[in-house]
Design a protein around this motif. Structure first.
Motif, PDB file in Angstrom:
ATOM      1  N   GLN A 102     -32.782 -14.634 -14.837  1.00 51.47           N
ATOM      2  CA  GLN A 102     -30.743 -13.762 -14.296  1.00 51.47           C
ATOM      3  C   GLN A 102     -30.092 -13.229 -15.708  1.00 51.47           C
ATOM      4  OE1 GLN A 102     -29.145 -18.477 -15.165  1.00 51.47           O
ATOM      5  NE2 GLN A 102     -27.619 -17.216 -17.031  1.00 51.47           N
ATOM      6  N   GLU A 103     -30.569 -12.812 -17.310  1.00 51.09           N
ATOM      7  CA  GLU A 103     -29.982 -11.383 -17.781  1.00 51.09           C
ATOM      8  C   GLU A 103     -30.171 -10.086 -17.645  1.00 51.09           C
ATOM      9  OE1 GLU A 103     -27.595 -12.574 -20.402  1.00 51.09           O
ATOM     10  OE2 GLU A 103     -27.725 -14.097 -19.909  1.00 51.09           O
ATOM     11  N   ARG A 156     -30.522  -9.601 -14.601  1.00 52.31           N
ATOM     12  CA  ARG A 156     -29.594  -9.045 -12.948  1.00 52.31           C
ATOM     13  C   ARG A 156     -28.916  -9.550 -13.760  1.00 52.31           C
ATOM     14  NH1 ARG A 156     -29.926 -12.405  -9.163  1.00 52.31           N
ATOM     15  NH2 ARG A 156     -29.819 -10.902  -7.734  1.00 52.31           N
ATOM     16  N   SER A 157     -28.047  -9.289 -14.745  1.00 49.95           N
ATOM     17  CA  SER A 157     -27.073  -9.090 -14.857  1.00 49.95           C
ATOM     18  C   SER A 157     -26.603  -7.936 -16.092  1.00 49.95           C
ATOM     19  CB  SER A 157     -26.194  -9.891 -16.185  1.00 49.95           C
ATOM     20  OG  SER A 157     -27.134 -10.279 -17.742  1.00 49.95           O
ATOM     21  N   LYS A 188     -36.929 -17.915 -16.251  1.00 50.77           N
ATOM     22  CA  LYS A 188     -35.388 -18.167 -15.458  1.00 50.77           C
ATOM     23  C   LYS A 188     -34.496 -16.988 -15.935  1.00 50.77           C
ATOM     24  CE  LYS A 188     -37.225 -21.929 -11.864  1.00 50.77           C
ATOM     25  NZ  LYS A 188     -36.701 -22.987 -11.998  1.00 50.77           N
ATOM     26  N   TYR A 199     -36.331 -11.399  -5.744  1.00 52.93           N
ATOM     27  CA  TYR A 199     -35.315 -10.421  -6.340  1.00 52.93           C
ATOM     28  C   TYR A 199     -35.794  -9.441  -5.301  1.00 52.93           C
ATOM     29  CZ  TYR A 199     -34.416 -14.377  -8.457  1.00 52.93           C
ATOM     30  OH  TYR A 199     -33.246 -16.150  -9.029  1.00 52.93           O
TER      31      TYR A 199
END
Length: 248
Positions: free
Chosen positions: A67-68, A70-71, A63, A99
């Motif tokens: 998250q990283e 998608r940043s 997870k 996603y």
């Protein structure tokens, strides 16, 4: 489209790492993995940013990687051996389903059974089954059923996670199930730390397997009814007819 690698890094050194795996790690801004795997990779890629989590935190790890990614970072989630064989590729692909803007690139590696087989000779030349004796995510009854059916089908059997402190008797029970279909003299190869500097390998028999000093760092390869040993090597015939040293 955001990019996330699921990388199998082989046994933990560049000699046993595919060029594609090395390229993916070099391309990554962040490398994410299990604590032990990160320790193996940090000396090889000292310029990289790493993040690690302990055992049984695989979902949290993935997870965070998503998250990283998608940043805007390029992230490599590393697994020993092959990312799609007892690795993180499956978890990442499942989580990534939510996603549409995330691409998971699965990068293959050399799994422990391949590394161990090369050390032992050619035990995987014919059909084989790979079974983990860890019951952390698979019920023990189902594991034993798979072992018994693989033995009945005369597969060469590769056992991952063969013994731990909490699973001291699982390997002995698996050997008993296989002995119902196979001779006690069946060759068994054991490789500890396959492909690493501390590698150790030896060949025993199915009848003596329960006495062997085996732990979680070992891969156990149990031959089929045709497997034999010669000159210290374990060989499973593929089925070619060989006469006078030449293929007939």
């Amino acid at each position: 489209m955001y990019k996330l690698y699921a990388v199998g890094f082989g046994t933990g050194d560049r000699a046993h790492m595919t060029a594609e795996a090395e390229s993916a790690i070099l391309d990554a801004d962040l490398v994410v993995g299990y604590t032990t795997y990160v320790r193996l990779m940090q000396p090889l890629f000292p310029e990289k940013e790493f993040f690690s989590t302990p055992m049984r935190k695989e979902i949290d790890r993935c997870k965070l990687a998503i998250q990283e990614a998608r940043s805007g970072k390029t992230v490599a989630v590393i697994s020993s051996g092959d990312s799609g064989i007892y690795g993180m590729a499956g978890v990442l692909l499942e989580l990534a389903e939510a996603y549409d803007d995330l691409e998971v690139i699965v990068v293959p590696g050399i799994t422990a059974s391949n590394a161990a087989a090369a050390v032992l000779g050619a035990p995987l030349m014919h059909d084989f089954a790979t079974i983990s004796l860890s019951d952390c995510m698979t019920p023990l009854e189902l594991i034993y059923r798979r072992v018994a059916l693989a033995a009945e089908g005369d597969f060469v059997i590769c056992l991952y996670n063969p013994r731990s402190k909490s699973r001291a008797d699982y390997l002995a029970r698996a050997a008993e199930l296989i002995l119902e279909h196979r001779s006690p003299d069946t060759p068994v190869g054991i490789v500890r730390h396959a492909g690493r500097a501390e590698q150790k390998a030896w060949i025993t028999t199915l009848g003596a397997l329960h006495q062997e000093s085996v732990d979680m760092f070992c891969i156990v390869i149990i031959g089929n009814s045709q497997t034999y040993t010669k000159n210290g090597k374990m060989i499973t015939p593929r089925g070619y007819r060989i006469a006078g040293g030449e293929q007939a």
